[in-house]
Design a protein around this motif. Structure first.
Motif, PDB file in Angstrom:
ATOM      1  N   ALA A  59       0.616  -1.498   0.149  1.00 12.59           N
ATOM      2  CA  ALA A  59       0.355  -0.215   0.141  1.00 12.59           C
ATOM      3  C   ALA A  59       1.614   0.785   0.027  1.00 12.59           C
ATOM      4  O   ALA A  59       0.625   2.416  -0.483  1.00 12.59           O
ATOM      5  N   PHE A  90       1.928   1.462  -3.644  1.00 10.49           N
ATOM      6  CA  PHE A  90       0.911   1.970  -3.934  1.00 10.49           C
ATOM      7  C   PHE A  90       0.402   3.302  -4.279  1.00 10.49           C
ATOM      8  O   PHE A  90       0.292   4.214  -5.257  1.00 10.49           O
ATOM      9  N   TRP A 150       0.343   6.734  -7.020  1.00  7.33           N
ATOM     10  CA  TRP A 150      -0.317   7.674  -6.740  1.00  7.33           C
ATOM     11  C   TRP A 150      -0.077   8.893  -6.731  1.00  7.33           C
ATOM     12  O   TRP A 150      -0.892   9.851  -7.484  1.00  7.33           O
ATOM     13  N   CYS A 198      -4.691   5.276 -11.054  1.00  2.00           N
ATOM     14  CA  CYS A 198      -4.386   4.222 -10.080  1.00  2.00           C
ATOM     15  C   CYS A 198      -5.175   3.244 -11.265  1.00  2.00           C
ATOM     16  O   CYS A 198      -6.057   2.964 -11.736  1.00  2.00           O
ATOM     17  N   SER A 249      -7.574  -4.249  -8.808  1.00  2.00           N
ATOM     18  CA  SER A 249      -6.172  -4.660  -9.779  1.00  2.00           C
ATOM     19  C   SER A 249      -5.359  -5.789 -10.258  1.00  2.00           C
ATOM     20  O   SER A 249      -4.322  -6.155 -10.768  1.00  2.00           O
ATOM     21  N   THR A 298       0.217  -2.339  -5.757  1.00  2.00           N
ATOM     22  CA  THR A 298      -1.051  -2.855  -5.410  1.00  2.00           C
ATOM     23  C   THR A 298      -1.713  -4.531  -5.749  1.00  2.00           C
ATOM     24  O   THR A 298      -2.090  -4.909  -5.148  1.00  2.00           O
ATOM     25  N   SER A 305       0.402  -5.863  -2.324  1.00  2.00           N
ATOM     26  CA  SER A 305      -0.794  -5.174  -1.305  1.00  2.00           C
ATOM     27  C   SER A 305      -2.290  -6.169  -0.952  1.00  2.00           C
ATOM     28  O   SER A 305      -3.160  -5.897  -0.547  1.00  2.00           O
ATOM     29  N   CYS A 352      -6.130  -2.293  -4.294  1.00  2.00           N
ATOM     30  CA  CYS A 352      -5.931  -0.810  -4.805  1.00  2.00           C
ATOM     31  C   CYS A 352      -7.153   0.455  -4.177  1.00  2.00           C
ATOM     32  O   CYS A 352      -7.613  -0.474  -3.355  1.00  2.00           O
ATOM     33  N   THR A 353      -7.461   1.147  -4.822  1.00  2.00           N
ATOM     34  CA  THR A 353      -8.725   1.577  -4.318  1.00  2.00           C
ATOM     35  C   THR A 353      -9.945   1.308  -4.623  1.00  2.00           C
ATOM     36  O   THR A 353     -10.669   1.804  -3.654  1.00  2.00           O
TER      37      THR A 353
END
Lengths: 137, 152
Positions: free
Chosen positions: A87, A90, A94, A100, B34, B106, B109, B112-113
């Motif tokens: 994260a 990312f 971003w 994204c 992702s 992403t 992890s 993602c968003t």
């Protein structure tokens, strides 16, 4: 094409329409959020999460299973070091680019051809993760 | 705080939520983004990470989702959009470097968003909450650092 994929495609049209409507397909708008000049992105993620909250937590009280088969399972996962390290990486990307994964894909549909560069490097990043990082923690 | 107003953001967010919800109610699938990179790479790479059974079984609907996203954005651009087509002015090196970190991060992890930020939060997942706080924090710090260094 089976019914499941057609349903996913149809829902995806709404998803892409919403991303374009909210301006998330424009890296400039996402970057202005991250610079805290325009906090509108909170309403995008928040609005989407609230609507989805009802689908995930309330609808299954009235329906036993998804209409086209499968099962209702909330999206929960185990917190690992990689969740947070990933994260952080990312978030850094971003903040550099304002892209994204979903917004970059949808952005193609607005005619934003330079985003192809971003998408190509996202594939490369996903490949490097699979190539060099072992699965698990 | 809101130079463009809040309406387009709120309307867009609700439409995104409706799309994700329809997919969940019909199929039980979480329309997250992702994983698309990983499942699509399963067509091209024989590495075990990409050949996991889950990736093979998900790769067709994840491609359908991606085509839906593009179609929805085309629909908006040619009907409702006040300004029509859009081409970003963000430097290509930023799209490239940022994209690389977004793709790697992403997938490390596992979200993602949309995966952590929408589906995870809507599922009341604390894992996703920590992930969202982390990527928001790093995104805000990075964007401010770039601004401070005069990269605009």
């Amino acid at each position: 094409m089976n019914a499941r994929n057609i349903a996913v495609y149809g829902g995806g049209i709404l998803f892409g329409l919403g991303l374009a409507w909210s301006g998330m397909t424009r890296p400039e708008i996402v970057l202005s959020f991250l610079r805290l000049d325009d906090l509108g992105l909170i309403f995008v993620m928040g609005g989407a999460a609230v609507v989805t909250f009802f689908a995930i937590n309330v609808v299954p009280k009235f329906m036993k299973a998804p209409a086209l088969g499968g099962a209702f399972r909330p999206r929960v996962s185990v917190l690992t070091r990689n969740t947070l390290i990933g994260a952080a990486i990312f978030g850094t990307g971003w903040g550099i680019s304002g892209q994204c994964p979903g917004s970059a894909v949808a952005s193609l549909g607005t005619g934003n051809w330079p985003i192809i560069v971003g998408l190509a490097f996202m594939f490369l990043g996903a490949y490097l993760r699979g190539r060099f990082i072992r699965d698990g923690n | 705080m809101f130079p463009l107003g809040i309406e387009p953001y709120l309307i867009g967010g609700i439409i995104i939520g409706l799309g994700v919800s329809i997919i969940y109610i019909l199929t039980g699938l979480h329309a997250t983004q992702s994983s698309f990179f990983t499942t699509t790479l399963s067509w091209f790479s024989q590495l075990p990470h990409f050949q996991e059974k889950r990736n093979i079984s998900e790769r067709d609907w994840r491609l359908a989702l991606c085509l839906g996203l593009i179609s929805g954005a085309v629909l908006y651009t040619f009907t409702l959009s006040p300004s029509g087509m859009f081409v970003t002015g963000v430097d290509p090196w930023r799209l490239a470097l940022g994209g690389l970190l977004v793709g790697f991060g992403t997938r490390l992890s596992n979200g993602c968003t949309s995966g952590h930020g929408i589906s995870g939060i809507a599922s009341l997942s604390t894992t996703s909450l920590y992930a969202v706080i982390t990527f928001l924090g790093f995104g805000i710090i990075t964007a401010h650092l770039l601004e401070f260094m005069g990269v605009l």
